[in-house]
Enzyme design. Structure first.
Site: not given
Lengths: 203, 388
Positions: A45, A47, A70, A114
């Site tokens: 994903c 992360d 991100c 996130c």
């Protein structure tokens, strides 16, 4: 070319500040000896988060972090680090993504995902510290939230099952725990939670 | 701050000539379908544009159908074949590729869910289809083959002429989505022998909201929007005169300069590629090394996440796009890169530089100055340190 429409930056000024000047980054050349380390997330994903903590008198004395992620992940972990330093382990364990997001002045809805890794990595680091020092972990089950009332299944239980690779689908989760087999009200909530967890812990 | 726009595959700024023509004609209000003078004036503009676009792709102007863009043009073709199949057409299968633009990919999935049969060709690491696989998948039940001329993310150019010949030999119609190729490489309907071509005005310095489906006169076509006699009844709706005229001017300019522009963009692209490879360790160039759109460079930076790179570049005035999931709002990275067999992590760390007519050597120098410290910085913050 001239235009009468001017855009704002994608995120809030606070997010921008933390993105441009991340606090408490784990520098490679730095001599930081952690008492506990937690790592969560998966590359599937996009992360991944690592948090190291130093503990003194039951408080987070210092904290360092790294992330493959991100702008929202960078900013929310940076903010989390500022909030956590100085907290008691119990306080730190109860940090939630919402508390971090509020401090950041909000994130777009699709970016909520996130921001959930920072506090999860922090809890993992605290777990690691307590385990290494043979200390009891009074927090783990206290933060648990009942997800299925009929079968009394908590989010912590579900997380453990996903983490250990015992559950990959909703059906497997039902087989092992019986969630959502009685009144079925929790079905959507648990499916969402499971999807999130599968993304974080897959691979 | 310097503004370096390197996202020309997403959209291009309008050419000054296009802006001037549209400004000069902003009061051209007539309905191109009316018989009186203001109607005829508008119609003259539409027909002039039709001619210029036909010249650009070496096609019969009668086959040019104006649409709202390439997404509509692509839907137009697929839904035409859905209708044909519903009407009992003897062939009922469609073949496309796994790296088409979402407007074909999603339309294909939509059709599959409703019981139609759409097959996907695989691609190799460089994004190329295999003609052998196409040949194997073709049969007398195939109605349509649809293959994009060049890919929007990685720039890989497909062997359209050969694929079209194979399709025709098997008795199938052939469509190519040429949206990214138009104006950058020559797309000649005459030479390629294709039956349908989709294109969009704003990808080659024309206005947004206008596109074209070229359908060779005589091939099947069913109206997507019903309710008017425009475009021989195939596409109802009052002509978007000004945008159509703007697209015509963009086509005229493209036809004039296509060869020089190709060489210019390729030289800038190669300067950027070499500069990145010299200055930044451990990079992966995606797409085909030579059969590639001249202005497209897709690069992955392992151990660095794409959205962060994009936003740090944005702070320096450099505008690019990424295949990272974070930028799309989904949790999946670019399906184009995954279809090429690229590792998930490499896909999350991909940056697409797409160059255009108005970029300069100085723009590339500026990127080569700003990019390396950004990559080191993102990698320094990363949990991923291993060199893959």
């Amino acid at each position: 070319m001239a235009s009468s429409f001017m855009s704002q930056w994608v995120y809030t000024d606070t997010v921008k500040d933390h993105f441009m000047n991340p606090r408490n980054l784990w520098q490679e050349n730095e001599d930081f000896e952690p008492d506990g380390v937690g790592e969560v997330g998966s590359l599937a994903c996009g992360d991944q988060m690592r948090v190291g903590i130093q503990v003194e008198d039951g408080r987070i004395k210092d904290l360092r972090w790294l992330t493959y992620g991100c702008a929202s992940a960078i900013a929310s972990t940076s903010m989390m680090s500022e909030m956590a330093i100085g907290m008691t382990l119990e306080e730190a364990y109860h940090l939630t993504p919402t508390m971090i997001m509020d401090k950041l002045g909000g994130l777009p809805e699709h970016k909520f995902h996130c921001s959930v890794l920072g506090d999860k990595a922090l809890r993992a680091a605290i777990d690691d510290y307590l385990e290494k020092n043979n200390l009891p972990n009074p927090y783990k089950n206290k933060v648990a939230k009942v997800m299925c009332e009929c079968k009394n299944v908590t989010d912590v239980q579900i997380e453990e099952l996903v983490k250990s690779g015992k559950v990959h689908t909703f059906e497997e989760l039902q087989e092992l725990t019986g969630v959502s087999t009685v009144c079925g009200k929790c079905r959507n909530r648990i499916k969402e939670e499971l999807e999130e967890l599968l993304h974080i812990y897959s691979k | 701050m310097r503004n370096v726009y390197l996202d020309n595959n997403a959209t291009t700024p309008m050419a000054q000539e296009v802006i001037d023509l549209m400004k000069d004609n902003v009061e051209l209000y007539g309905n191109a379908s009316s018989m009186h003078r203001s109607g005829r004036d508008a119609d003259t503009a539409v027909e002039w544009a039709r001619g210029e676009i036909a010249k650009l792709i070496h096609a019969d102007p009668k086959g040019i159908v104006f649409t709202s863009g390439a997404s509509e043009a692509n839907n137009f073709v697929f839904l035409t074949f859905r209708d044909l199949i519903d009407e009992g057409y003897k062939r009922n299968r469609i073949i496309t590729t796994s790296i088409e633009h979402p407007c074909i990919e999603e339309t294909s999935k939509y059709m599959n869910q409703r019981g139609y049969k759409v097959d996907f060709l695989s691609v190799d690491r460089s994004g190329k289809i295999s003609l052998k696989e196409l040949e194997e998948k073709l049969g007398d039940d195939v109605a349509l083959v649809s293959i994009m001329t060049a890919n929007n993310e990685i720039g890989t150019i497909q062997p359209i002429k050969e694929a079209c010949a194979l399709a025709h030999r098997a008795g199938a119609y052939f469509h190519t989505d040429a949206t990214q190729a138009i104006g950058k490489i020559e797309v000649s309907v005459e030479d390629l022998d294709v039956d349908y071509v989709s294109m969009s005005g704003h990808k080659f310095y024309g206005p947004k909201g206008v596109g074209v489906l070229y359908a060779r006169p005589g091939v099947p076509l069913r109206p997507l929007i019903h309710g008017g006699h425009q475009e021989h009844g195939f596409r109802a709706g009052t002509y978007n005169t000004l945008a159509i005229a703007g697209m015509g001017e963009a086509a005229r300019l493209a036809a004039q300069s296509i060869k020089e522009e190709h060489d210019y963009l390729w030289s800038l692209r190669e300067k950027l590629r070499k500069g990145i490879e010299e200055r930044i360790p451990n990079v992966v160039i995606n797409g085909h090394p030579t059969d590639c759109l001249p202005g497209t460079l897709d690069v992955s930076f392992p151990c660095a996440e794409g959205e962060s790179i994009l936003l740090y570049l944005d702070m320096e005035g450099i505008q690019v796009s990424t295949g990272s999931a974070c930028a799309t709002g989904s949790l999946e990275p670019s399906y184009v890169l995954l279809a090429c067999g690229v590792d998930v992590e490499i896909a999350h760390g991909s940056i697409r530089f797409s160059l255009g007519r108005y970029n300069t050597e100085e723009d590339i120098d500026y990127v080569l100055e700003k990019l390396p410290p950004i990559i080191s910085r993102v990698r320094m913050m990363s949990t991923r340190k291993e060199q893959k």
